[in-house]
Design an enzyme around this catalytic site. Structure first.
Site, PDB file in Angstrom:
ATOM      1  CG  ASP A  30       0.350   2.785   3.512  1.00  0.00           C
ATOM      2  OD1 ASP A  30       0.741   3.419   2.512  1.00  0.00           O
ATOM      3  OD2 ASP A  30      -0.287   1.727   3.423  1.00  0.00           O
ATOM      4  CG  ASP A  56       6.816   2.108   2.989  1.00  0.00           C
ATOM      5  OD1 ASP A  56       6.459   3.287   3.189  1.00  0.00           O
ATOM      6  OD2 ASP A  56       6.026   1.148   3.046  1.00  0.00           O
ATOM      7  CG  HIS A  57       5.449   3.815  -0.450  1.00  0.00           C
ATOM      8  ND1 HIS A  57       4.343   4.530  -0.055  1.00  0.00           N
ATOM      9  CD2 HIS A  57       5.351   2.610   0.159  1.00  0.00           C
ATOM     10  CE1 HIS A  57       3.608   3.777   0.732  1.00  0.00           C
ATOM     11  NE2 HIS A  57       4.203   2.617   0.898  1.00  0.00           N
ATOM     12  CG  HIS A 116       1.995   3.938  -2.352  1.00  0.00           C
ATOM     13  ND1 HIS A 116       2.592   2.710  -2.325  1.00  0.00           N
ATOM     14  CD2 HIS A 116       1.133   3.944  -1.304  1.00  0.00           C
ATOM     15  CE1 HIS A 116       2.133   2.015  -1.307  1.00  0.00           C
ATOM     16  NE2 HIS A 116       1.234   2.722  -0.666  1.00  0.00           N
ATOM     17  CG  HIS A 153      -3.501   3.697   0.997  1.00  0.00           C
ATOM     18  ND1 HIS A 153      -3.298   3.667  -0.360  1.00  0.00           N
ATOM     19  CD2 HIS A 153      -2.444   3.053   1.545  1.00  0.00           C
ATOM     20  CE1 HIS A 153      -2.166   3.024  -0.617  1.00  0.00           C
ATOM     21  NE2 HIS A 153      -1.630   2.656   0.521  1.00  0.00           N
ATOM     22  CB  THR A 183       4.377  -1.594   1.914  1.00  0.00           C
ATOM     23  OG1 THR A 183       3.571  -0.430   1.925  1.00  0.00           O
ATOM     24  CG2 THR A 183       4.806  -1.934   3.330  1.00  0.00           C
TER      25      THR A 183
HETATM   26 ZN    ZN Z   1       4.000   1.398   2.470  1.00  0.00          ZN
HETATM   27 ZN    ZN Z   2       0.260   2.027   0.921  1.00  0.00          ZN
END
Ligand code: ZN
Ligand code: ZN
Ligand code: ZN
Length: 556
Positions: A312, A359-360, A497, A316, A84
Site C-alpha cells: 500500500d 483490502d482495496h 483509493h 501510494h 484499509t
Molecule cells: Zn489499505
Molecule cells: Zn492506502
C-alpha cells in the site's frame, strides 16, 4: 506426517475389519478441520497484479495458490469507501460498514466533535512503546470476526494472532477476542519495534522482545535495487517519470535506493514500510509467531491473520504503473513462498488453509492517466470546504454550518442549524445542488436518500448504502468522476483509493490448502463472502453481522 502414518497403519491392518474401522474413524476425526487458517491481506493489491506480473512470479508464492488452490477472478468490494480500515473489517466480519461501523480509517465522531481513528482507544495503554501508536484496540468495530467465532466455538482454546505493520491491519482482522495483535511502532522516532496494547496483554512476550532486540528492522536498511535486470520490467512504465514520489535526499525516483543513506531524512524506521522489505520483516515476524505462539500445533483450529502493508505504501508513493510497485510484488512473491514453506514444515503440508485477498485496489496516478488521454483529475477538498461554508453563510446568514469533511462526506453543524431555526433538509438540499456544480463531482446524495435506496436503485447506490452507517456517517456524500480523487500535497504524485469503481473494488481472492479444491471462477464474489466461507469450512457460526454467502464451489 501423522496422516501418512495412519494410512500405513490402515494398510498393515487391512485384513482385520475391526482394526480398520477403528483406524478409519480416527482418520476422519483427524481430518476434519485445518489446524490453522491463515488469512493474508495484501494491502492495495489490484486484481491485475496477479496477471500483469504473472510471467515473473516464481512457483512457490502467488502461483502456488493459483495452481493448487481456487482463484475467484471476479472478486469485488461492495461498498464505498474502499479504504484499509473498512477493508480489513469487512473481510473478517463478512459485512459492510453499514453494520460493522468502521466507515473509514478516520471519521468525524459526532458526539466527540472531532475526527477519530478507527482503532484509537484512550482507555488502553501502549505495550512495548510509549508512543500513541500503542493506544489502539478494536472497540469501535461493532461486529464479530470469523476468528472471534472460532474462539467462541472452541471455548477459547483456539488461538488468534493478528500481524501487520499497520495497527488497523492487525487489530481489525484479529477481532475482539484475539490473544494478540502486533503492529509496528510507526510513531515518529519509533525504534523499529513490534508493539501491542494493554487491550491484549500487560507486557510483550519474550519472543517479541527478542525479535525486537535482534535488529530485525535495521538489517533491512540496505540497497533496494530491482530483483531482476531493470530492463526486463516490461510490464511497467519507465523508472524515470514525473508520476512518482521522490524520496528526500534523492534527485529522481529511480533505482537503486540506498535505504541506509535515505533513512534519517525519510521518517527513520517508518521508511521500511515504503519499501518491499516491510513485507519481508512482516514475514519474519509471522514465521516467528507460528512457533512462539504454537499456532496449528494441535487439533483445535487456530487463526493467523497477516496483512502486508508495504504494498500500500509503495503503491501510494509510486502508483500502479511503476517499477517500484512491480518489484515490491515480485519480492512479496518470494516472501509468500518463504511463509508457505514454513507453514509446510511447522504445521504440515495439507494441514492448513490459506486465503489471500486485498483490502482495496487503486487507480492510476491522475497525471499518468491524463498523459494517456484518460479523463482524470485531483479535487481540492479544502478549497471546496471553504467555498461551501461561505456559500451557506451568504444563503442562510449563519457561519460555520459545515463542521467537517472527510471520506467524501460533509458533516453539517446540526446545533447551529437548530439554534437558528433552519430546516436541516433544506440546508442539505441547497448544499447538495451547489456541490454538483464542481466539474469533478459527478453525484451528490443526502443521507435521507441513501437510507431509502432499494436494490433496484442502482449499482452505485447499493455501494453507497452498504458503506453508510446512520450513526457515524455524514449528512451529504459526494462521488467523483472515475479516476478522480482528492488533492493533497502528498497525492500529486502517486495514487489514492476510496471509490466504488473497478480499479478500487476488483481485488484477488485465492483459497488454498485443506478443504479447498483446485479451480477458478469468473462468477462475481464479494468481500462479505470470505468470512462465511471460512465459517462454513470450519463448521462454526458466521460472524454475527455477516450478510455474505459461503462460496461452496471452493470446497473439496
Ligand atoms: Zn489499505
Ligand atoms: Zn492506502
Ligand atoms: Zn521510479
Amino acid at each position: 506426517m501423522k496422516n501418512i502414518f495412519y494410512l500405513f497403519l490402515a494398510l498393515l491392518t487391512c485384513f482385520s475389519c475391526k482394526a480398520q474401522n477403528l483406524v478409519n474413524s480416527e482418520i476422519i476425526e483427524d481430518n476434519e478441520n485445518p489446524k490453522l487458517v491463515v488469512g493474508i491481506v495484501v494491502d492495495q493489491m489490484r486484481y491485475d497484479y496477479l496477471t500483469r506480473f504473472n510471467n515473473k512470479y516464481g512457483e512457490g508464492g502467488f502461483k502456488r495458490l493459483i495452481n493448487e488452490g481456487f482463484n475467484c477472478k471476479n472478486h469485488h468490494f461492495n461498498y464505498i469507501p474502499t479504504k484499509t480500515g473498512p477493508g480489513h473489517t469487512s473481510i473478517y466480519t463478512g459485512t459492510t460498514p453499514k453494520y460493522h461501523g468502521i466507515i473509514g480509517n478516520d471519521w468525524f465522531d459526532k458526539a466527540l466533535s472531532r475526527n477519530v481513528n478507527c482503532v484509537e482507544d484512550n482507555e488502553v495503554t501502549p505495550v512495548g512503546t510509549v508512543s500513541n501508536d500503542g493506544k489502539k484496540s478494536p472497540h469501535r468495530m461493532l461486529a464479530t470476526t470469523v476468528a472471534d467465532e472460532n474462539r467462541l466455538f472452541n471455548q477459547m482454546r483456539a488461538k488468534t494472532i493478528g500481524i501487520s505493520l499497520k495497527h488497523r491491519g492487525a487489530i481489525l482482522s484479529a477481532g475482539h477476542t484475539a490473544n494478540a495483535a502486533y503492529w509496528f511502532d510507526y510513531e515518529h522516532n519509533g525504534e523499529g519495534n513490534w508493539i501491542t496494547s494493554s487491550f491484549y496483554m500487560d507486557d510483550l512476550p519474550k519472543w517479541v522482545i527478542d525479535f525486537n532486540t535482534s535488529n530485525a528492522a535495521e538489517k533491512y536498511f540496505i540497497e533496494w535495487n530491482t530483483l531482476f535486470d531493470i530492463n526486463s520490467y516490461t510490464e511497467s512504465g519507465s523508472d524515470l517519470n514525473t508520476f512518482e514520489r521522490i524520496f528526500n535526499g534523492k534527485e529522481t525516483s529511480t533505482f537503486p535506493y540506498d535505504l541506509k543513506a535515505l533513512k534519517t531524512e525519510n521518517g527513520n524506521f517508518d521508511m521500511i514500510a515504503v519499501t518491499p522489505f516491510g513485507n519481508s520483516l512482516t514475514t519474519d515476524f509471522a514465521i516467528n509467531a507460528i512457533d512462539a505462539e504454537a499456532l496449528g500445533k494441535d487439533e483445535i483450529t487456530d487463526v493467523l491473520t497477516i496483512s502486508y502493508s508495504s504494498t500500500d505504501k509503495v503503491g501510494h508513493d509510486f502508483g500502479p504503473n511503476s517499477i517500484e510497485v512491480q518489484d515490491t510484488y515480485l519480492r512479496l512473491d518470494l516472501d509468500l513462498e518463504r511463509l508457505f514453506n514454513a507453514l509446510d514444515k511447522k504445521v504440515g503440508k495439507g494441514e492448513y488453509t490459506v486465503f489471500l485477498t486485498s483490502d482495496h485496489g487503486a487507480p492510476n496516478v491522475p497525471n499518468f492517466s491524463i498523459s494517456n488521454k484518460i479523463p482524470s483529475g485531483l479535487f481540492d477538498e479544502s478549497k471546496m470546504f471553504d467555498e461551501m461554508n461561505s456559500f451557506l453563510e451568504n444563503k442562510f446568514k449563519v457561519s460555520g454550518l459545515i463542521l467537517s469533511r472527510i471520506n467524501s462526506q460533509i458533516y453539517l453543524n446540526h446545533e447551529e442549524i437548530n439554534a437558528n431555526n433552519l430546516d436541516l433538509e433544506d440546508v442539505k438540499e441547497v448544499l447538495s445542488l451547489k456541490l454538483l456544480e464542481y466539474r469533478l463531482i459527478d453525484k451528490v446524495y443526502i443521507t435521507s436518500e441513501i437510507n431509502q435506496f432499494e436494490e433496484h436503485d442502482g449499482y452505485l447506490e447499493t455501494l453507497l448504502k452498504n458503506g453508510h452507517n446512520q450513526k457515524r456517517s455524514g449528512d451529504i456524500l459526494f462521488v467523483y468522476n472515475p479516476e478522480v480523487f482528492k488533492d493533497t500535497p502528498w497525492n500529486r504524485t502517486g495514487t489514492d483509493h476510496h471509490s466504488g469503481f473497478n480499479y478500487d473494488t476488483h481485488v484477488p481472492l485465492l483459497f488454498f490448502g485443506k478443504g479447498i479444491i483446485q479451480g477458478q471462477t469468473f462468477k462475481r464474489t464479494e468481500v462479505i463472502d470470505i468470512a462465511p466461507t471460512i465459517s462454513a469450512l470450519l463448521g462454526i457460526s458466521f460472524p454475527n453481522a455477516s450478510i455474505g454467502q459461503p462460496l461452496e464451489f471452493v470446497f473439496d
